[in-house]
Every structure is written in structure tokens, then in C-alpha cells.
Design an enzyme around this catalytic site. Structure first.
Site, mmCIF file in Angstrom:
data_model
loop_
_atom_site.group_PDB
_atom_site.id
_atom_site.type_symbol
_atom_site.label_atom_id
_atom_site.label_comp_id
_atom_site.label_asym_id
_atom_site.label_seq_id
_atom_site.Cartn_x
_atom_site.Cartn_y
_atom_site.Cartn_z
ATOM 1 N N ARG A 198 -78.671 -21.238 -42.293
ATOM 2 C CA ARG A 198 -79.295 -21.433 -40.984
ATOM 3 C C ARG A 198 -80.530 -20.560 -40.901
ATOM 4 N NH1 ARG A 198 -75.849 -19.228 -37.073
ATOM 5 N NH2 ARG A 198 -77.365 -17.562 -36.744
ATOM 6 N N GLU B 281 -84.791 -14.750 -38.895
ATOM 7 C CA GLU B 281 -84.066 -14.414 -40.112
ATOM 8 C C GLU B 281 -83.553 -15.691 -40.758
ATOM 9 O OE1 GLU B 281 -80.764 -11.968 -39.058
ATOM 10 O OE2 GLU B 281 -79.806 -13.491 -37.805
ATOM 11 N N ASN C 53 -80.088 -17.023 -42.657
ATOM 12 C CA ASN C 53 -78.674 -16.670 -42.818
ATOM 13 C C ASN C 53 -78.074 -17.398 -44.010
ATOM 14 O OD1 ASN C 53 -78.044 -15.205 -40.047
ATOM 15 N ND2 ASN C 53 -79.286 -17.009 -39.587
ATOM 16 N N SER D 282 -72.682 -19.577 -38.363
ATOM 17 C CA SER D 282 -71.691 -20.130 -37.449
ATOM 18 C C SER D 282 -72.320 -20.924 -36.310
ATOM 19 C CB SER D 282 -70.837 -18.999 -36.876
ATOM 20 O OG SER D 282 -71.650 -18.054 -36.210
ATOM 21 N N LYS E 219 -82.049 -8.553 -45.295
ATOM 22 C CA LYS E 219 -83.340 -8.394 -44.617
ATOM 23 C C LYS E 219 -84.410 -7.874 -45.574
ATOM 24 C CE LYS E 219 -81.396 -9.581 -40.731
ATOM 25 N NZ LYS E 219 -80.015 -9.765 -41.230
ATOM 26 N N LYS F 34 -84.589 -3.342 -38.691
ATOM 27 C CA LYS F 34 -83.422 -4.128 -39.086
ATOM 28 C C LYS F 34 -82.786 -3.529 -40.338
ATOM 29 C CE LYS F 34 -85.104 -8.617 -37.396
ATOM 30 N NZ LYS F 34 -85.286 -10.047 -37.756
ATOM 31 N N GLU G 8 -75.388 -8.396 -40.801
ATOM 32 C CA GLU G 8 -75.309 -9.632 -40.039
ATOM 33 C C GLU G 8 -74.357 -9.413 -38.874
ATOM 34 O OE1 GLU G 8 -77.312 -11.988 -40.843
ATOM 35 O OE2 GLU G 8 -77.917 -11.144 -42.770
ATOM 36 N N GLY G 9 -74.387 -10.355 -37.913
ATOM 37 C CA GLY G 9 -73.372 -10.345 -36.865
ATOM 38 C C GLY G 9 -73.816 -9.825 -35.524
ATOM 39 N N ARG H 253 -79.499 -20.752 -29.122
ATOM 40 C CA ARG H 253 -78.825 -19.648 -28.429
ATOM 41 C C ARG H 253 -79.808 -19.044 -27.441
ATOM 42 N NH1 ARG H 253 -77.316 -16.089 -33.457
ATOM 43 N NH2 ARG H 253 -79.413 -16.813 -33.954
#
Length: 535
Positions: free
Chosen positions: A135, A155, A157, A162, A336, A414, A418-419, A509
Site C-alpha cells: 500500500r 510512505e 508499506n 491493512s 523509512k 521517522k 510501522e503501526g 483514512r
């Protein structure tokens, strides 16, 4: 880059309290009826759920210029190819992410993964195929000073990308609200042709099914590696159902702790086999299942590996003949530091030079246009500072750190995580740098902040919260910023090349502008969708 006549500051259109109440009732009922859901909060989750709550959602979709939405979709195939090629370049990953000369020296989590992968390479790779469900996340950027809006990447992924299935259902919810109410005629943009289709569930399942077929054992299972007490189970379950119903592929879900007891490798073939209790066996007796594909929805944060046994279990999966999604090198490729290193002169061009990439219609120059300025904190020669920025160089630190101090108000720092919840923003950067040991700075990058359109708003509904103590609904009208994520997948190896699909769906999002972070599962954002506008 797009010129648009759309006035973002006039979004969302005004709704009366009665209209908000009606839309909220329709939206939450739709969400609960169609699996746009979470498990309720709790320290532990029951093995057999008995209740759900709706996911955090928006009442109206978010505006994105049509040309930029289509551009994001066009870019995905080239990004799939780029990151697949990065994952197959051992020397490049060793240099950038390794524990001997790369980020793994400063970041114990990255270093441990790299060391495990290095040991497996030395033993001999059993499964050359990698699967990536990717993604690429973007925001709209207005900071060029020319009045135009551009698309900038947040970024890329490569692990546990998800919210594909739930985002498909969020888009369907907005289409339903429009079909049911016409959104009360409050905006000429809210019409069916401006709601783009989204079939993320089928496309992501297709990627997993393609890997399963390549493995060559039809009766094998796909393994979902999941976190204990996962609340976002339904986003995963929609893939489980799609794989069984459309591809006749069964899925087994286990945590690292469960796999430590159940997983073993065939000593001759390195096939990954799981010992399962009778209740999970088709024969009704204890048996073993062969695994074709390992899909990680865990393993992307250090807390997923609280003991050395958890790391050993991950390495067992990597040693197997099963196709890993992602493999360790593909997970490292999503770091990153890789994103930052690709922006160095000539680096992305090395990966994006041949005719296969040119056939996508997108080359290195097009990818570079989506990047903000980035550099490492230990960079001795970062991008030149603006002329009005006076740098007082500290001889005890690299120029990259000095530049981050000077430009803190326009930056985000950064780490290799992740998350959500890991970044450091603006005014928090100088005091953070005071506490960051010099030897750890190699693991952090500085990135110029994307400047989204101002004064955009939305109506947000928190997860499971539809009414307050007095019966008033918990809809919040807030100034917001949105991220657009484009899904893709790639199955690849050095022998076969890259087989990929770039049109694997999308998500949006949305969060309040007061929140720097963007993760839905981390509690910062709501699930949203797209309304296409001029531009």
C-alpha cells in the site's frame, strides 16, 4: 499536479442536526450489517466473539481531484516493481539496512531481523519467491506556492498493509448513503459517478491465491500470522472468506506464540507443517497442515517479538518452502531509511531503467515527483537549507541533525517502525534530539511535512460511539486531513521476474488536524472514502 476550481474550504457541505442524526443512524446500521466492524475494547479478546462495534467512520467521503486519484493508481505498478527489485538486491539491503554497516547497527529490531535473514542466506534460500501485498500512502500537497495541488507520498508499506476489506465497505457505505438519501442534495459533487469503485478484498485475495497456486500444492493452507487479542479481526476475516469461497483455499490463523509450538519444517523438503488439534482438522484427529503462503498481519513492531523464541519462530517460517508475505528482505525494503535512500541522486534510476518499467508509463522521474525532501539525521551533506535559514553547525553532530533542528517546524522525524504513534513532529523535534543518542541517529530520517489543503472538514464517528449519555450522537465536525492509500501486489523472484497488479483497490483514512499520526487501528483516524472533484 492539478489545477482545480474546487474550494476545499467549503467541505463538508452543511447538514442540519436532523440530517446528521439520520445519516448517522443509516451509516452505523449499515456498518454493523455489513461487517465494517471491530471487536469491542478489552484487555483480552474471547476465542469466540459474541459482540462487535462499528469501525470509526466518516459520514461523507473526502474530496480528491480526479486527475490525482487516477495518477495515484497509475503509479502503483511502478512502485510494486521498484520495491520488489529492492527486496531482491541483497547488497543494497545490506548496505542500507544491515547490522554491519547499515541502520541495523543503530536499530536493534532491524538488526535482529537482518542477522536472521543473513544466517538463512548463508544456509541457502529454499523458497526464491516473495509475495508483497503493498500500500502506497499519499496526501494532497499545496506547499509549492503556485496555487496547484500535487500528490505526495507519505510512505510505502510492505508488511501488514491493512484495512483493504474494511475500506471497501466504507466506500460501499457512502455509496449506499448517497443512493438512499442523495445526501439531501447538499452538494453537486455527491453523485454516483464521483464515487469510484473499490474491490480491494477480491484483488488482495487474488494476490494470495496467486502465490498459493505458484506453491503447487492445492490442498495446502494459507497461514495468517496474527497478533494476540487482535480487535481488527474482520478486516482479516473478509480475506479468509474470499479465499475459501472464490479460490477454495483454506486459511489457518495463529500467533507467533502458537506457532512456536505448532510449526515445524519437513527435514527433507523444508515444507512448513503445522500440528493442529482435532477441532481444526478435517479428519477429526490431530494432524498436520502444509502451508503454501505465510501472510503476516503481525511481526512489524518489536513488541511482536517479546522473547528470542518469537524471533526464532519468524526465522523458521523464513527458512521454509512456504512463500512469505512479506519475506524478511521485503519487510526491510519497506523501511523509512530505504524510502530516504531511494531519493539520493541516481539511486531510484538504477532500479527503474528498463523497458518493463517503461511499459507502465511511469518512470523514475514520475516517482520522484511524489517525494518530499528527505535526509538521514547522520547525513553529512543533506539537502541545502533555504537561504533564509542560518545554520549554526555543531561540530559534535552531523549536518543532517543540525538541519533538522533549524527546520523543525516544517519537518517530521521517522524511525524504522510501522503501526502509528512513532513519529516526532515540529516543535517536539529539538527537545527530542537532545535526548537521542548520537549512535541512534542513523535509524531516523527527517522528512519535509506535506501541506494539505486548509480548512477541509468532515463529520467523524468514533468506533462504536453513536450516542452520548443524553442520547446526543457522538458525531464530531472537525477540520481534517486525509490520506489516500493505493493497494497493489507482486509475486516475484530473480528467476521469474515480477508478476504484479497495480489496481488492487484503495483506502482513505481521515483524522482531525490536531492529530499528527494517521493509524486507524492505533486510534488516530477514521475510515473514509473518495468523492472525485474537479482537477
Amino acid at each position: 499536479m492539478a489545477s482545480t476550481t474546487f474550494d476545499f474550504s467549503q467541505w463538508p457541505p452543511s447538514l442540519t442536526e436532523a440530517q446528521i442524526d439520520a445519516l448517522t443512524r443509516h451509516a452505523t446500521t449499515y456498518a454493523l450489517s455489513h461487517g465494517l466492524t471491530y471487536l469491542p475494547p478489552g484487555a483480552t479478546q474471547p476465542p469466540s466473539p459474541s459482540s462487535t462495534i462499528h469501525a470509526p467512520i466518516s459520514l461523507l467521503p473526502s474530496p480528491i481531484p480526479r486527475s490525482l486519484f487516477e495518477r495515484a493508481q497509475q503509479l502503483q505498478s511502478s512502485y510494486n516493481i521498484l520495491y520488489a527489485r529492492v527486496a531482491m538486491d541483497d547488497d543494497f539491503l545490506d548496505k542500507v539496512m544491515g547490522a554491519e554497516v547499515g541502520v541495523g547497527k543503530a536499530d536493534q529490531f532491524v538488526g535482529t531481523l537482518w542477522k536472521g535473514w543473513k544466517a538463512i542466506r548463508d544456509e541457502g534460500i529454499v523458497q526464491p519467491l516473495h509475495l508483497g501485498l503493498f500500500r502506497s500512502d499519499y496526501m494532497l500537497h499545496t506547499g509549492e506556492g503556485d496555487g496547484k495541488i500535487s500528490l505526495k507520498q507519505v510512505e510505502f508499506n510492505t508488511i501488514s498493509s491493512s484495512f483493504g476489506p474494511l475500506s471497501e465497505r466504507a466506500a460501499a457505505m457512502h455509496r449506499y448513503l448517497n443512493a438512499l438519501t442523495n445526501y439531501y442534495g447538499v452538494s453537486p459533487y455527491l453523485k454516483s459517478e464521483n464515487f469510484p469503485p473499490n474491490d480491494t478484498t477480491a484483488r488482495l485475495a487474488e494476490g494470495l491465491a496467486t502465490a498459493h497456486k505458484a506453491y503447487g500444492v492445492p490442498d495446502a493452507y494459507i497461514l495468517f500470522v496474527v497478533q494476540p487479542n487482535e480487535r481488527n479481526v474482520f478486516d482479516q476475516q473478509w480475506l479468509v472468506y474470499e479465499l475459501l469461497e472464490k479460490h477454495s483455499i483454506r486459511v489457518v490463523r495463529q500467533t507467533f506464540e502458537e506457532l512456536a509450538a505448532s510449526a515445524a519444517l519437513d527435514p527433507d523438503t523444508h515444507a512448513l507443517r503445522l500440528t493442529v488439534p482435532p477441532v481444526l482438522s478435517l479428519s477429526g484427529a490431530q494432524s498436520t497442515l502444509e502451508v503454501s503462503t505465510v501472510y503476516f498481519r503481525a511481526g512489524y513492531v518489536p513488541s511482536d517479538y517479546p522473547t528470542s523464541t518469537h524471533y526464532s519462530t519468524r526465522f523458521t517460517l523464513e527458512r521454509s518452502r512456504a512463500i512469505n508475505c512479506p519475506s524478511i528482505p521485503l519487510q526491510l525494503a519497506g523501511g523509512k531509511k530505504i524510502q530516504e535512500f531511494l531519493s539520493h541522486p541516481g539511486v531510484v534510476e538504477r532500479f527503474m531503467h528498463d523497458a518493463n518499467v517503461q511499459n507502465t508509463g511511469v518512470g523514475a522521474k514520475d516517482l520522484r515527483e511524489t517525494w518530499m525532501s528527505m535526509w538521514s539525521l547522520d547525513d553529512p551533506d543533506p539537502p541545502v537549507a533555504p537561504s533564509d535559514c542560518t545554520l549554526q553547525q555543531n561540530m559534535n553532530e552531523q549536518r543532517g541533525t543540525t538541519l533538522a533542528r533549524a527546520l523543525a517546524d516544517s519537518l517530521v522525524l521517522k524511525p524504522q517502525r510501522e503501526g502509528g504513534g512513532n513519529n516526532v513532529y515540529k516543535q517536539d523535534i529539538p527537545p527530542f534530539l537532545e535526548t537521542l543518542p548520537a549512535q541512534d541517529r542513523e535509524a531516523w530520517i527527517a522528512m519535509q511535512l506535506i501541506i494539505p489543503p486548509r480548512d477541509v472538514g468532515s463529520y467523524l464517528i468514533r468506533a462504536g460511539a453513536t450516542s452520548g449519555p443524553n442520547g446526543d450522537n457522538k458525531v464530531v465536525r472537525s477540520e481534517t486531513v486525509s490520506e489516500l492509500g493505493i493497494f497493489g501486489w507482486a509475486l516475484f523472484s530473480r528467476e521469474t521476474g515480477v508478476h504484479e497488479r497495480g489496481d488492487a483497490g484503495w483506502l482513505v483514512r481521515t483524522k482531525g488536524v490536531e492529530s499528527n499520526e494517521g493509524g486507524v487501528a492505533a486510534g488516530f483516524s477514521v475510515l473514509d472514502s473518495v468523492v472525485l472533484v474537479d482537477g
